[in-house]
Design an enzyme around this catalytic site. Structure first.
Site, mmCIF file in Angstrom:
data_model
loop_
_atom_site.group_PDB
_atom_site.id
_atom_site.type_symbol
_atom_site.label_atom_id
_atom_site.label_comp_id
_atom_site.label_asym_id
_atom_site.label_seq_id
_atom_site.Cartn_x
_atom_site.Cartn_y
_atom_site.Cartn_z
ATOM 1 N N LYS A 1 0.850 -1.203 0.000
ATOM 2 C CA LYS A 1 0.000 0.000 0.000
ATOM 3 C C LYS A 1 0.882 1.247 0.000
ATOM 4 C CE LYS A 1 -1.467 1.431 4.227
ATOM 5 N NZ LYS A 1 -1.138 2.792 4.662
ATOM 6 N N ASN A 2 1.959 1.232 0.819
ATOM 7 C CA ASN A 2 2.772 2.450 0.982
ATOM 8 C C ASN A 2 3.748 2.676 -0.158
ATOM 9 O OD1 ASN A 2 1.324 2.925 3.246
ATOM 10 N ND2 ASN A 2 2.932 2.388 4.701
ATOM 11 N N CYS B 1 -3.880 12.321 13.510
ATOM 12 C CA CYS B 1 -4.540 11.015 13.375
ATOM 13 C C CYS B 1 -4.311 10.267 14.675
ATOM 14 C CB CYS B 1 -4.009 10.264 12.150
ATOM 15 S SG CYS B 1 -2.479 9.436 12.452
ATOM 16 N N ARG C 1 1.459 14.228 13.370
ATOM 17 C CA ARG C 1 1.867 13.967 11.977
ATOM 18 C C ARG C 1 1.792 15.211 11.099
ATOM 19 N NH1 ARG C 1 -0.409 8.428 10.053
ATOM 20 N NH2 ARG C 1 1.385 8.537 8.662
ATOM 21 N N ASP D 1 5.816 0.327 12.017
ATOM 22 C CA ASP D 1 4.569 -0.303 11.550
ATOM 23 C C ASP D 1 4.462 -1.763 11.961
ATOM 24 O OD1 ASP D 1 4.238 1.462 8.355
ATOM 25 O OD2 ASP D 1 3.982 2.070 10.432
ATOM 26 N N ARG E 1 -8.077 -0.851 5.432
ATOM 27 C CA ARG E 1 -7.315 0.237 4.775
ATOM 28 C C ARG E 1 -5.998 -0.297 4.221
ATOM 29 N NH1 ARG E 1 -6.686 5.769 7.802
ATOM 30 N NH2 ARG E 1 -5.480 5.978 5.886
#
Ligand code: EPZ
Length: 429
Positions: free
Chosen positions: A22-23, A120, A125, A308, A400
């Site tokens: 995803k990133n 968030c 951030r 992560d 997500r």
């Protein structure tokens, strides 16, 4: 609100396939803004954030096709005309990574209006360093009504030293620099594989980039970029999550279609815990016959232990004999999973940005709440080993960044099913 129902106790056995990162996909999709030609990206994960990015690009005037056929998992993007170079708040508030369009929009159109992402769950951030870098390249940036407006007749190369290592900051400015006048040198860059993946795509589009994946990146601006076709890297965080799933359940699991070279920090920690990982090409076989040992982690920028993976590792060490110390150095509030793990029986004490985990504790099932993407993954892992049936609420957080996680886990023996809507249709399971 979608929920997962998970009954713990089954060791995971068999083979699970990792999706595209995803990133990586998010910055690579944003890079299509830099050319009028078609950009084709393969190995795109079918996750909510990719759908959000499609909406964002379409709202600006791009044509975006997204196909998830058996063979495909690909997207075709053509930004021939960007009629409305604005990243609207309604979209940005659902995905902070929308700020990745800032650099390419200014580079392509000379104007970008991007809603400020706001904080968030895991921290404030800010994107102040993205802004500083763009100003150094000649952009004039104002903030009003919750929007950033960046204007530049033509960006010019600059010498930028990042005060903090920022992954999307490095990516944003890399995309701003590829058509700037002259040379841009960036120091103290992020070295994550996602930065290198983006640089590979940009180079295929005609950009002149040296040093991606190292702290210093040099870019020589070119007149124009053209279309390209690119295959997105495997998702190293999804792969790491499944490695821990195999370990925590005492299973024997092949994690396939991954890039072991991106997982060095995690693999060495798993070995310390007494988990057996055998690398064979793009597959890692993870085995654990129980008897996990405690180990400490301290999150750092790549190639250090990834933030992560912090929440997932914490779930694992609740099952390890001894005391483990987890230090979270990247984000100021990334322990949202701790209280939920404690409710399942974990013994964890938090002191600022450090958590001390006493193991081994027998976890018991509970109704728990998902908060952010990786905290939610941690709760799935805990539920896979907890006694009884856990209910996880607000699993849209997981959707997500994890493609059909319940189907993948069920295919290797997990007792997991989804209740409620899935991407707008009745869940089969
Ligand atoms: C990227 O976020 C990832 N997201 C995150 O993954 C990941 O956790 C993070 O990098 C760290 O590895 C994407 O790639 C889409 P940063 P990013 O800028 O770029 C501070 C997930 O779970 N900072 O590297 O937003 C910041 O507050 C997500 O997939 C500033 O102060 O993170 C943080 O403390 C979550 N000013 C630190 O730097 C800035 O202008 C690192 O943040 C930018 C960052």
């Amino acid at each position: 609100m979608d929920k997962f129902v998970i009954r713990g106790g089954n060791p995971l056995l068999g083979s699970i396939r990792v999706s595209g990162a995803k990133n990586s996909a998010l910055p690579c999709m944003a890079a299509a803004i830099l050319t009028e030609d078609e950009v084709i990206l393969e190995n795109i994960p079918q996750v909510r954030d990719i759908e959000t990015e499609r909406k964002l690009l379409t709202s600006m005037g791009a044509e975006v096709e997204l196909g998830y056929g058996r063979a495909q998992h690909r997207t075709s993007i053509r930004c021939a005309v960007l009629s409305d170079p604005v990243a609207k708040y309604e979209i940005v508030k659902t995905m902070r990574a929308s700020s990745l369009v800032l650099g390419p929009l200014v580079a392509r159109t000379g104007l970008a209006r991007v809603a400020m992402p706001g904080g968030c769950a895991i921290g404030g951030r800010p994107i102040d360093l993205h802004i500083k870098g763009l100003e150094a390249m000649g952009a004039r940036i104002t903030q009003e009504h919750g929007y950033l407006e960046a204007r530049a007749d033509h960006l010019r190369g600059a010498h930028i030293v990042w005060e903090k290592i920022s992954v999307t900051g490095t990516e944003d400015l890399l995309m701003a620099a590829v058509m700037a006048e002259g040379e841009t040198v960036m120091e103290n860059c992020a070295r994550e594989p996602e930065v290198t993946d983006l640089a590979t795509l940009l180079t295929a589009m005609g950009a002149k980039i040296e040093g991606a994946g190292t702290p210093t990146i040099r870019v020589r601006g070119v007149e124009k970029l053209h279309g390209a076709r690119h295959r997105i890297n495997p998702d190293r965080i999804e792969a790491g999550t499944f490695l821990i799933a195999g370990a925590i359940t005492g299973g024997d699991l092949n994690v396939a279609n991954c890039e072991p070279a991106h997982l060095g920090a995690l693999l060495s920690k798993l070995e310390l815990c007494g988990v057996r990982c055998d690398v064979n090409g793009d597959t890692i076989r993870v085995r654990s016959e129980g008897g996990l040992r405690a180990a400490d982690i301290s999150t750092e920028e790549y190639p250090g232990f990834p933030t992560d993976m912090q929440a997932q590792f914490m779930a694992l060490v609740t099952q390890a004999e001894g005391t483990s110390v987890v230090a979270e150095n990247i984000f100021e509030n990334r322990f949202m999973h701790v209280q939920e793990l404690i409710r399942m029986g974990a013994n964890i004490r938090v002191d600022g940005r450090t958590a001390i985990i006493q193991g081994k504790t027998q976890l018991s099932s509970a109704a728990v709440m998902c908060s952010d993407l990786r905290a939610s993954a941690s709760l799935v892992l805990a539920a896979l080993v907890a006694e009884g049936e856990s209910i996880l609420d607000r699993v849209y957080h997981i959707d997500r960044g994890y493609e059909r996680i319940e189907e993948k886990l069920r295919s290797v023996g997990a007792q997991i099913r989804r209740l409620g809507e899935v991407f707008g249709k009745r869940a089969a399971s």
